[in-house]
Design an enzyme around this catalytic site. Structure first.
Site, PDB file in Angstrom:
ATOM      1  CE  LYS A  22      36.422 -24.926  30.226  1.00  0.00           C
ATOM      2  NZ  LYS A  22      35.499 -25.544  31.395  1.00  0.00           N
ATOM      3  CG  ASN A  23      35.513 -21.827  32.203  1.00  0.00           C
ATOM      4  OD1 ASN A  23      34.904 -22.884  31.802  1.00  0.00           O
ATOM      5  ND2 ASN A  23      36.415 -21.706  33.106  1.00  0.00           N
ATOM      6  CB  CYS A 117      37.448 -31.679  35.710  1.00  0.00           C
ATOM      7  SG  CYS A 117      37.822 -31.344  34.108  1.00  0.00           S
ATOM      8  NE  ARG A 122      34.334 -28.322  39.889  1.00  0.00           N
ATOM      9  CZ  ARG A 122      34.393 -28.147  38.604  1.00  0.00           C
ATOM     10  NH1 ARG A 122      34.710 -29.100  37.879  1.00  0.00           N
ATOM     11  NH2 ARG A 122      34.359 -27.006  38.085  1.00  0.00           N
ATOM     12  CG  ASP A 305      40.263 -22.575  35.325  1.00  0.00           C
ATOM     13  OD1 ASP A 305      39.279 -22.103  34.795  1.00  0.00           O
ATOM     14  OD2 ASP A 305      40.282 -23.553  36.384  1.00  0.00           O
ATOM     15  NE  ARG A 397      34.519 -31.511  29.735  1.00  0.00           N
ATOM     16  CZ  ARG A 397      34.662 -31.176  31.200  1.00  0.00           C
ATOM     17  NH1 ARG A 397      35.144 -32.108  31.783  1.00  0.00           N
ATOM     18  NH2 ARG A 397      34.027 -30.230  31.648  1.00  0.00           N
TER      19      ARG A 397
HETATM   20  C1  EPZ Z   1      34.238 -22.137  37.190  1.00  0.00           C
HETATM   21  O1  EPZ Z   1      33.857 -23.167  38.275  1.00  0.00           O
HETATM   22  C2  EPZ Z   1      34.862 -22.613  36.293  1.00  0.00           C
HETATM   23  N1  EPZ Z   1      34.161 -23.238  35.512  1.00  0.00           N
HETATM   24  C3  EPZ Z   1      36.385 -23.351  36.337  1.00  0.00           C
HETATM   25  O2  EPZ Z   1      37.007 -23.822  35.320  1.00  0.00           O
HETATM   26  C4  EPZ Z   1      37.124 -22.326  37.702  1.00  0.00           C
HETATM   27  O3  EPZ Z   1      38.123 -22.933  37.964  1.00  0.00           O
HETATM   28  C5  EPZ Z   1      36.333 -22.144  38.670  1.00  0.00           C
HETATM   29  O4  EPZ Z   1      34.970 -21.167  38.056  1.00  0.00           O
HETATM   30  C6  EPZ Z   1      37.277 -21.015  39.322  1.00  0.00           C
HETATM   31  O5  EPZ Z   1      37.471 -19.816  38.730  1.00  0.00           O
HETATM   32  C7  EPZ Z   1      33.188 -22.906  34.619  1.00  0.00           C
HETATM   33  O6  EPZ Z   1      33.027 -21.658  34.616  1.00  0.00           O
HETATM   34  C8  EPZ Z   1      32.198 -23.841  33.704  1.00  0.00           C
HETATM   35  P1  EPZ Z   1      33.608 -22.143  41.964  1.00  0.00           P
HETATM   36  P2  EPZ Z   1      32.786 -23.147  39.241  1.00  0.00           P
HETATM   37  O7  EPZ Z   1      32.194 -22.080  42.233  1.00  0.00           O
HETATM   38  O8  EPZ Z   1      32.112 -22.104  39.236  1.00  0.00           O
HETATM   39  C9  EPZ Z   1      33.624 -24.419  45.895  1.00  0.00           C
HETATM   40  C10 EPZ Z   1      37.992 -25.328  33.857  1.00  0.00           C
HETATM   41  O9  EPZ Z   1      39.107 -25.833  34.103  1.00  0.00           O
HETATM   42  N2  EPZ Z   1      32.361 -24.157  45.950  1.00  0.00           N
HETATM   43  O10 EPZ Z   1      33.917 -20.561  42.018  1.00  0.00           O
HETATM   44  O11 EPZ Z   1      32.311 -24.437  39.781  1.00  0.00           O
HETATM   45  C11 EPZ Z   1      34.329 -25.128  44.957  1.00  0.00           C
HETATM   46  O12 EPZ Z   1      34.336 -26.345  45.465  1.00  0.00           O
HETATM   47  C12 EPZ Z   1      37.103 -24.906  35.144  1.00  0.00           C
HETATM   48  O13 EPZ Z   1      37.659 -24.657  33.049  1.00  0.00           O
HETATM   49  C13 EPZ Z   1      31.502 -24.582  46.974  1.00  0.00           C
HETATM   50  O14 EPZ Z   1      32.342 -24.929  47.886  1.00  0.00           O
HETATM   51  O15 EPZ Z   1      33.869 -22.654  40.280  1.00  0.00           O
HETATM   52  C14 EPZ Z   1      35.750 -24.659  44.829  1.00  0.00           C
HETATM   53  O16 EPZ Z   1      36.507 -25.262  45.652  1.00  0.00           O
HETATM   54  C15 EPZ Z   1      37.447 -26.001  36.324  1.00  0.00           C
HETATM   55  N3  EPZ Z   1      30.300 -24.565  47.242  1.00  0.00           N
HETATM   56  C16 EPZ Z   1      35.294 -23.265  44.821  1.00  0.00           C
HETATM   57  O17 EPZ Z   1      34.207 -22.995  45.631  1.00  0.00           O
HETATM   58  C17 EPZ Z   1      29.407 -24.350  45.887  1.00  0.00           C
HETATM   59  O18 EPZ Z   1      28.316 -24.128  45.818  1.00  0.00           O
HETATM   60  C18 EPZ Z   1      35.389 -22.344  43.603  1.00  0.00           C
HETATM   61  O19 EPZ Z   1      34.108 -22.821  42.996  1.00  0.00           O
HETATM   62  C19 EPZ Z   1      30.248 -23.848  44.804  1.00  0.00           C
HETATM   63  C20 EPZ Z   1      31.378 -23.744  44.835  1.00  0.00           C
END
Ligand code: EPZ
Length: 427
Positions: A22-23, A117, A122, A305, A397
């Site tokens: 998915k991701n 979610c 986020r 995840d 989803r």
């Molecule tokens: C991706 O989300 C995945 N989603 C998530 O999977 C996954 O858990 C995550 O990466 C971590 O591996 C998709 O790919 C669609 P991050 P993403 O930016 O990109 C903080 C699932 O269940 N952050 O690595 O949103 C954020 O709040 C989903 O399939 C900031 O602070 O994850 C989090 O605490 C859930 N500022 C941490 O970084 C930003 O600008 C990791 O988020 C961006 C993120």
């Protein structure tokens, strides 16, 4: 609202095939916007989030169609519209990552603040920081992010934390910036590497994806290509947990062993027997799992995840386990629900202390989000009696045909038990 009715106790036995990630699919669909041409993706999972992203691309006036099952064509030769509609972006966070490609192709983009979610705040500050560093003027008001800037220029960008989404978003956008962009403290998730592989096939010049430092040398134009989506490491891990919890014996086909190594090492710690092959793994367990501690971290740490399904397994383990969730601040919403099944989990902030119980008892529960829903399904498969799960639209989803696949392995599941048609397959 989606509903599942599970009768627990059946061992999962047999062979199941993981779908496309998915991701990775979502990142690649956004990346395809950069190509002045047609990009055809293979092994695309038939899930809600992919349908939402397809709607998003069509709303941008981009050609997007399913050529056959699992094969999606995206023709971004022309991008008519540079505004991503709120009702789509609010449904799925990944759709926010169309902003950079729109900006790079058309010099302007307006995208609603993302949804998805409810597992934490986020924020998008790192995405915005990267887009601004590339020379765009960004304005955030009324719930929209507006970015404007003709002729993006390469920059040195440091991420305070290795965000997977921000790394993918800025890496893609920088492909069409003039000059060299270096992302420092980049995320190393497999989905980052896969997006780099796609962009490289489209004509991009990227070095270091999968390491903390990614270097992108901008080019004038990217073209379309063909691409195979990698298997979903989270789906594969979820099947492995369900197998272990039901003391089953399942071979999961179509996996990338290198993508799920951190998880497999922890699974072996609870006593599962995991045999790895080139693109499959056989998971067996013939005793109650043993307790262990998990700490979620960015890749190559334990994946956030899979925290919820793994914690469901620890709720029936022998001993006390400690789960620490370092990535999202609200990723324990399933704890109260699994507690209704008899699980003993004490959560305090980012830590949950799980005292394993010999068995869970079926109960009515509600899926709080995608991975929490998967955790409840795993718990229901192992529980004594019937578990009715509502809110399973969250699960649909992100998991392709999960109920059908589990029933093929011997699970007793009925979808939407109030409907006439039944989906349980008594194997
Ligand atoms: C991706 O989300 C995945 N989603 C998530 O999977 C996954 O858990 C995550 O990466 C971590 O591996 C998709 O790919 C669609 P991050 P993403 O930016 O990109 C903080 C699932 O269940 N952050 O690595 O949103 C954020 O709040 C989903 O399939 C900031 O602070 O994850 C989090 O605490 C859930 N500022 C941490 O970084 C930003 O600008 C990791 O988020 C961006 C993120």
């Amino acid at each position: 609202m989606g509903k599942l009715s599970l009768t627990g106790g059946a061992r999962l036995v047999g062979t199941v095939r993981s779908s496309g990630s998915k991701n990775s699919t979502l990142a690649i669909m956004a990346g395809a916007l950069l190509g002045k041409g047609r990009t055809v993706q293979h092994n695309v999972p038939e899930i809600g989030d992919v349908r939402t992203m397809m709607d998003m691309l069509r709303a941008l006036g981009v050609g997007c169609e399913e050529l056959s099952q699992g094969v999606v064509s995206i023709d971004a030769t022309d991008i008519e519209n540079t505004e991503a509609p709120y009702e789509l972006v609010k449904k799925m966070r990944a759709s926010f990552c169309v902003l950079g490609p729109l900006l790079a192709r058309r010099g302007y983009a307006k995208v609603a603040m993302p949804g998805g979610c409810d597992i934490g705040a986020r924020p998008i500050d790192l995405h915005v920081k990267g887009i601004q560093a590339l020379g765009a003027v960004v304005n955030i008001e009324h719930g929209f992010v507006e970015a404007e800037g003709d002729g993006l220029r390469g920059a040195q960008i440091y991420f305070n934390l290795p965000s997977a989404g921000a790394t993918q978003h800025i890496m893609a956008t920088a492909c069409l910036a003039q000059g060299v962009t270096t992302i420092h403290n980049a995320a190393m998730e497999p989905e980052v590497v896969e997006l780099c592989n796609l962009l490289t096939k489209m004509g991009a010049n990227i070095r270091g994806a999968g390491t903390p430092t990614v270097r992108i040398e901008g080019v004038k134009e990217l073209h379309g290509t063909e691409f195979e989506v990698v298997p979903d490491r989270m789906e594969a891990g979820t099947f492995a947990v369900a197998t272990t919890m039901t003391m089953g014996d399942v071979t999961v086909e179509n996996i990338r062993p290198d993508h799920i190594e951190p998880f497999v090492l922890k699974l072996r710690e609870v006593g599962a027997i995991v045999d790895m092959y080139d693109n499959a793994m056989r998971v067996r367990c013939n005793a109650r799992p043993m307790a262990t501690d998990i700490t979620t971290m960015p890749h190559p740490g334990f994946p956030t995840d899979l925290q919820q399904p793994f914690a469901a397994m620890l709720s029936i383990a022998q001993g006390v386990s400690i789960v620490t969730e370092n990535v999202y601040e609200r990723r324990f919403k399933y704890v109260n629900e699994i507690g209704r099944m008899g699980a003993d989990i004490k959560q305090d902030g980012r830590t949950a202390v799980i005292t394993g119980t010999a068995k869970l008892l079926g109960a009515p529960v509600t899926a709080p989000d995608l991975r929490g829903g998967a955790a409840l399904i795993c718990a229901g498969l192992a529980a004594e009696g019937q578990t009715d799960i509502s809110g399973t639209e969250h699960v649909e989803r992100g998991y392709e045909n999960l109920t059908y696949k589990l029933c093929q392995l011997g699970a007793q599941i009925v979808s939407n038990p109030n409907d006439i048609e039944r989906e349980s397959i008594l194997v």
